[in-house]
Design a protein around this motif. Sequence first.
Motif, mmCIF file in Angstrom:
data_model
loop_
_atom_site.group_PDB
_atom_site.id
_atom_site.type_symbol
_atom_site.label_atom_id
_atom_site.label_comp_id
_atom_site.label_asym_id
_atom_site.label_seq_id
_atom_site.Cartn_x
_atom_site.Cartn_y
_atom_site.Cartn_z
ATOM 1 N N TRP A 177 0.835 -1.204 0.000
ATOM 2 C CA TRP A 177 0.000 0.000 0.000
ATOM 3 C C TRP A 177 0.875 1.262 0.000
ATOM 4 O O TRP A 177 0.589 2.221 -0.719
ATOM 5 N N ALA A 178 1.919 1.262 0.831
ATOM 6 C CA ALA A 178 2.809 2.433 0.881
ATOM 7 C C ALA A 178 3.521 2.631 -0.458
ATOM 8 O O ALA A 178 3.633 3.760 -0.953
ATOM 9 N N GLY A 179 4.001 1.547 -1.047
ATOM 10 C CA GLY A 179 4.662 1.644 -2.343
ATOM 11 C C GLY A 179 3.717 2.114 -3.436
ATOM 12 O O GLY A 179 4.090 2.946 -4.274
ATOM 13 N N ALA A 180 2.492 1.593 -3.415
ATOM 14 C CA ALA A 180 1.503 2.007 -4.418
ATOM 15 C C ALA A 180 1.150 3.479 -4.262
ATOM 16 O O ALA A 180 1.021 4.210 -5.257
ATOM 17 N N ALA A 181 0.994 3.938 -3.014
ATOM 18 C CA ALA A 181 0.666 5.343 -2.776
ATOM 19 C C ALA A 181 1.809 6.246 -3.221
ATOM 20 O O ALA A 181 1.591 7.276 -3.878
ATOM 21 N N ALA A 182 3.057 5.865 -2.893
ATOM 22 C CA ALA A 182 4.208 6.672 -3.288
ATOM 23 C C ALA A 182 4.344 6.730 -4.802
ATOM 24 O O ALA A 182 4.603 7.797 -5.375
ATOM 25 N N ALA A 183 4.153 5.573 -5.459
ATOM 26 C CA ALA A 183 4.250 5.540 -6.917
ATOM 27 C C ALA A 183 3.174 6.410 -7.560
ATOM 28 O O ALA A 183 3.432 7.138 -8.526
ATOM 29 N N THR A 184 1.963 6.353 -7.015
ATOM 30 C CA THR A 184 0.863 7.152 -7.556
ATOM 31 C C THR A 184 1.158 8.646 -7.439
ATOM 32 O O THR A 184 0.937 9.417 -8.384
ATOM 33 N N ILE A 185 1.661 9.058 -6.278
ATOM 34 C CA ILE A 185 1.991 10.469 -6.073
ATOM 35 C C ILE A 185 3.063 10.923 -7.056
ATOM 36 O O ILE A 185 2.951 11.990 -7.682
ATOM 37 N N LEU A 186 4.100 10.103 -7.230
ATOM 38 C CA LEU A 186 5.183 10.457 -8.145
ATOM 39 C C LEU A 186 4.685 10.550 -9.590
ATOM 40 O O LEU A 186 5.059 11.466 -10.330
ATOM 41 N N ILE A 187 3.837 9.615 -9.983
ATOM 42 C CA ILE A 187 3.309 9.604 -11.357
ATOM 43 C C ILE A 187 2.452 10.839 -11.603
ATOM 44 O O ILE A 187 2.577 11.510 -12.635
ATOM 45 N N VAL A 188 1.578 11.147 -10.661
ATOM 46 C CA VAL A 188 0.689 12.301 -10.822
ATOM 47 C C VAL A 188 1.485 13.596 -10.822
ATOM 48 O O VAL A 188 1.237 14.502 -11.627
ATOM 49 N N ARG A 189 2.463 13.716 -9.930
ATOM 50 C CA ARG A 189 3.288 14.937 -9.894
ATOM 51 C C ARG A 189 4.087 15.095 -11.179
ATOM 52 O O ARG A 189 4.198 16.201 -11.712
ATOM 53 N N ARG A 190 4.628 14.008 -11.676
ATOM 54 C CA ARG A 190 5.402 14.078 -12.919
ATOM 55 C C ARG A 190 4.500 14.466 -14.085
ATOM 56 O O ARG A 190 4.892 15.261 -14.954
ATOM 57 N N ALA A 191 3.283 13.927 -14.097
ATOM 58 C CA ALA A 191 2.340 14.280 -15.156
ATOM 59 C C ALA A 191 1.961 15.751 -15.073
ATOM 60 O O ALA A 191 1.818 16.429 -16.099
ATOM 61 N N GLY A 192 1.808 16.269 -13.843
ATOM 62 C CA GLY A 192 1.479 17.675 -13.669
ATOM 63 C C GLY A 192 2.585 18.583 -14.151
ATOM 64 O O GLY A 192 2.323 19.602 -14.805
#
Length: 200
Positions: A177-192
């Motif tokens: 869960w922690a890895g998935a949350a961190a990956a999601t945040i990084l992906i969304v920030r990079r997309a932004g």
Amino acid sequence: MRWVVTGPAFGVMLGAVDSVVNHVPEWLGEVGTARAERGGWSQLAEFASLNLDAGWAWAAAAVLAGWLVSRRSGLTAGVRRGAVSGALCLVFATAAYYGMDILFDGGVWWTMTTRIWLAAGLVFGPALGIAGAVIHRGGIAGVLAALLVPAGAALQMVLLPPAAESLMAQPVRWTVWAGAAAATILIVRRAGRSSTDPAR
């Protein structure tokens, strides 16, 4: 044609390591011991096994293979390479997993279980490899493709969590869960950042 070996290489590593960690308690003579009462090395192997045995980990390997082979190619060629690499990754992972099991335990390789998983690799591998290739495209499609693995991992922890009798079940759930949350945040920030960068 060097990209062709990427999928098989990833697959062999995944399948072989998965089989090895599954056999650690047997080698340590702790198979008859309750899972929660096994020693430290068996618990460490259990942690790795619960992750590597999970469908999301195998899916991630196919996505990663597709992403790697499509880095320096156009969209059409990248999608084609991704599809091939994703399928080869899962097929070779299955072959290596059951091949190692035979080395350790004996038995027959060409069983119904092996055939089912080989077929699953041929069905789902191309789609997962294509997802890896699409990540390079960027935009909404690229973001959704990148989110496939973390979303799938988090969802599996909800729908198909590790067995409760394992001492490592809770640490695995929280780690995923922690890895998935961190990956999601990084992906969304990079997309932004990409969407606001005029050079992109």
